[in-house]
Design a protein around this motif. Structure first.
Motif, PDB file in Angstrom:
ATOM      1  N   GLN A 286       2.383   2.256  -2.857  1.00 52.00           N
ATOM      2  CA  GLN A 286       2.221   0.982  -2.330  1.00 52.00           C
ATOM      3  C   GLN A 286       2.636  -0.237  -2.911  1.00 52.00           C
ATOM      4  N   GLU A 287       2.454  -0.087  -4.627  1.00 53.74           N
ATOM      5  CA  GLU A 287       2.801  -1.442  -5.169  1.00 53.74           C
ATOM      6  C   GLU A 287       4.614  -1.403  -5.027  1.00 53.74           C
ATOM      7  N   ILE A 288       5.094  -0.401  -4.884  1.00 54.62           N
ATOM      8  CA  ILE A 288       6.492  -0.425  -5.134  1.00 54.62           C
ATOM      9  C   ILE A 288       6.863  -1.179  -3.638  1.00 54.62           C
ATOM     10  N   LEU A 289       6.616  -0.492  -2.827  1.00 58.35           N
ATOM     11  CA  LEU A 289       6.747  -1.217  -1.007  1.00 58.35           C
ATOM     12  C   LEU A 289       6.232  -2.485  -0.802  1.00 58.35           C
ATOM     13  N   GLY A 290       5.265  -3.026  -1.886  1.00 62.70           N
ATOM     14  CA  GLY A 290       4.665  -4.298  -1.623  1.00 62.70           C
ATOM     15  C   GLY A 290       3.803  -4.203  -0.216  1.00 62.70           C
ATOM     16  N   HIS A 291       3.172  -2.996   0.040  1.00 64.50           N
ATOM     17  CA  HIS A 291       2.176  -3.025   1.034  1.00 64.50           C
ATOM     18  C   HIS A 291       0.813  -3.633   0.608  1.00 64.50           C
ATOM     19  N   SER A 292       0.289  -4.394   1.327  1.00 61.74           N
ATOM     20  CA  SER A 292      -1.163  -5.209   1.250  1.00 61.74           C
ATOM     21  C   SER A 292      -2.233  -4.082   1.461  1.00 61.74           C
ATOM     22  N   SER A 293      -1.850  -3.256   2.128  1.00 67.30           N
ATOM     23  CA  SER A 293      -3.074  -2.325   2.366  1.00 67.30           C
ATOM     24  C   SER A 293      -2.868  -0.865   2.226  1.00 67.30           C
ATOM     25  N   LEU A 294      -3.486  -0.052   1.611  1.00 65.10           N
ATOM     26  CA  LEU A 294      -2.959   1.272   1.233  1.00 65.10           C
ATOM     27  C   LEU A 294      -2.980   2.071   2.555  1.00 65.10           C
ATOM     28  N   ARG A 295      -3.400   1.596   3.814  1.00 69.65           N
ATOM     29  CA  ARG A 295      -3.390   2.373   5.073  1.00 69.65           C
ATOM     30  C   ARG A 295      -1.826   2.436   5.413  1.00 69.65           C
ATOM     31  N   SER A 296      -1.245   1.251   5.213  1.00 68.33           N
ATOM     32  CA  SER A 296       0.393   1.406   5.467  1.00 68.33           C
ATOM     33  C   SER A 296       1.299   2.157   4.769  1.00 68.33           C
TER      34      SER A 296
END
Length: 319
Positions: A286-296
């Motif tokens: 999640q942090e690597i991809l830059g997603h604000s939500s874990l759902r993504s």
């Protein structure tokens, strides 16, 4: 943000039109709403899409008669109902709902309407298809040497594909990279993400080597005053645009015989899936991809589970 980066990210005048886009009063309102969207850090793609949706709403308002003050929940539902009846996809309906919610909030905040009907509008949950993912052998094939690897274009294409796959960043984030964003000592990139949020992501040695080859033997052939500090540039010297970067990926994949029709986002999907398959935890991805939500990020677990299910069905005697 550098001047070169600002110029590259400036979105052009929205395409399309319709009566609402050509009405002088609407034009001024849309221009103000465009500036508002930009100020909130929306991507150029999102700004264009939202403006197109709001133009459609204003066209509908012109058809039924009445001014901006007449926008209420009944009118919004009628407008969405028309789009649904015309066969709009669930994802389109969800985006239109988000666009008009932002627009009515803007109208209310600027005193153009007394009450904001947007929060009363329910958005359909879009169905999210599983992303297209390369297997690891296809990914390796895409990064094998090709005949044009010693040309500026070939060096850039290789570096673009290496960086996209190594880091999982978005194509717009890749185009926004500056020379100073590469930290070779720590093997990281400073990535300028959506909404003005920066993040640091790791990058592998092969990708860094490809970037160095591009910087040593490719970029100097095109660099000029317009290049600024842009890491990736085009043949005319300006910052690399997203359209050209997508073409780089298509051509690199085709020349490597790794498959036609592969887009930059497919490399992002592949990177995320391969990280999870290799044992990375969901929060790190999640942090690597830059997603604000874990759902993504969780959609990539479905891809991994689907792969495991296929293997199970093929191998287990009582599957």
């Amino acid at each position: 943000m550098s001047e070169a980066r600002s110029a590259a990210e400036e979105d052009p005048a929205p395409a399309g039109g319709g009566p609402g886009g050509r009405t002088p009063g609407h034009t001024a309102l849309l221009d103000e709403f465009r500036r508002h969207l930009r100020s909130t850090g929306r991507s150029p793609h999102t700004v264009r899409a939202y403006l197109g949706d709001v133009r459609s709403l204003l066209d509908h308002l012109d058809e039924v008669g009445g001014g901006i003050h007449g926008i209420d929940i009944a009118l919004l539902r009628a407008w969405l109902s028309r789009a649904h009846g015309a066969g709009a996809a669930r994802s389109t309906m969800a985006r239109r709902t988000a666009a008009v919610r932002g627009f009515t909030a803007f109208l209310h905040r600027t005193g153009r309407i007394e009450a904001d009907p947007g929060p009363l509008l329910a958005a359909p949950a879009p169905r999210r298809p599983l992303p297209a993912v390369l297997d690891e052998e296809q990914a390796h094939a895409a990064l094998r040497p090709t005949e044009d690897d010693d040309t500026p274009t070939g060096l850039r294409r290789t570096a673009v594909v290496e960086v996209l796959y190594a880091t999982g960043i978005r194509v717009a984030e890749l185009c926004a990279l500056d020379l100073d964003d590469v930290d070779r000592e720590r093997r990281t990139l400073l990535v300028h993400g959506k909404g003005g949020k920066d993040r640091v992501v790791p990058i592998g040695t092969p990708a860094l080597d490809a970037v160095d080859r591009w910087l040593q033997a490719g970029r100097p052939n095109w660099a000029d005053a317009a290049s600024g500090r842009a890491l990736f540039i085009g043949a005319r010297g300006g910052r690399l645009g997203t359209r050209t970067a997508r073409r780089d990926v298509h051509e690199r994949m085709r020349s490597a015989e790794a498959g036609d029709g592969v887009a930059p986002h497919d490399l992002r999907h592949s990177a995320a899936t391969h990280l999870l398959n290799g044992g990375a935890d969901l929060r790190s991805v999640q942090e690597i991809l830059g997603h604000s939500s874990l759902r993504s990020t969780q959609i990539y677990t479905h891809v991994s589970i689907e792969r495991l299910t296929r293997a199970y069905n093929q191998a287990h005697p009582r599957a």
